[in-house]
Design an enzyme around this catalytic site. Structure first.
Site, short mmCIF file in Angstrom:
data_model
loop_
_atom_site.label_atom_id
_atom_site.label_comp_id
_atom_site.label_asym_id
_atom_site.label_seq_id
_atom_site.Cartn_x
_atom_site.Cartn_y
_atom_site.Cartn_z
CG ASP A 40 -8.02 14.70 37.91
OD1 ASP A 40 -7.18 15.40 37.31
OD2 ASP A 40 -7.76 13.53 38.30
CD GLU A 52 -5.61 3.19 39.28
OE1 GLU A 52 -5.68 4.32 38.75
OE2 GLU A 52 -4.54 2.61 39.52
#
Length: 230
Positions: free
Chosen positions: A196, A13
């Site tokens: 997701d 990230e």
């Protein structure tokens, strides 16, 4: 000079940000590594806090105490909890809260808040930064982000969180970062890109993990450029 603290949970990230800023020094406190960089008008402290709210809160307090950050931005991936928020879209927080703490408990006990509000200037800057992205293959949304000490991959739990909080997305660190920033009076913003749908298929998040992480990181880099110019 403004000092911008940037936190990601996982190395994936923050890697794109790390590769695109000039790192001049590295430090370590309590097992967390901090990468210190500088632009012309701002100082940047980049770190990875690992998974979960306790790690995120600990790392955030170190950023405040050791590096005297003036602003905090959290970047990373999340699961969508809103039908309009699609895979790889960006969510910019207007507020954050813990989905695994009772609302009454949050309001009754310190810091007596049901949620923590993101900084309006940082929200506006993030929207400007999104508009500077060359190829807008994903949309942005401004809304609530919720966090808890569990990866959400169950439709029943997903539906319960939606009913209780009406959030745009769910993850595991942002509300802790916002909580600590708030009690220290530090402006903060949580930025998440969707990997997701926080449902029974969410274990397939790895298919979009890197794309989503980079989308969020690109937005953060654009924010840094705007802050540096201003």
């Amino acid at each position: 000079m403004n000092v911008i603290g940037i936190i990601g949970a996982m190395p994936i990230e923050i890697n794109h940000i790390k590769e695109n800023i000039n790192i001049i020094e590295e430090k370590e406190y309590a097992g967390f590594k901090f990468y210190i960089g500088k632009k012309e008008n701002i100082k940047i402290v980049l770190t990875s806090c690992s998974i979960g709210k306790v790690n995120a809160a600990s790392c955030t307090q170190i950023l405040i105490d050791r590096f005297e950050v003036t602003h905090i931005i959290n970047t990373g991936i999340a699961g969508s909890l809103n039908k309009d928020v699609k895979i790889c879209d960006i969510v910019i927080s207007d507020n954050v809260t813990h989905h695994d703490v009772r609302k009454e408990q949050m309001k009754r006990w310190f810091p007596f808040k049901e949620y923590f509000e993101s900084d309006k200037f940082l929200i506006e800057t993030a929207i400007k930064a999104y508009k500077k992205i060359d190829s807008n293959k994903f949309n942005y949304h401004v809304g609530r982000i919720v966090s808890g000490e569990a990866f959400i991959s169950d439709c029943n739990l997903r539906d319960l969180i939606i009913k209780e909080h009406s959030p745009h997305c769910v993850e595991m660190e942002g509300s802790a970062i916002g909580h600590v920033a708030c009690i220290n009076n530090i402006p903060f913003l949580i930025i998440r890109s969707i990997s997701d749908n926080a449902d029974d298929n969410s274990t397939n998040y790895i298919d979009f993990e890197k794309i989503a992480a980079n989308n969020s990181a690109i937005l953060v880099l654009n924010i840094l450029n705007i802050l540096d110019e201003s």
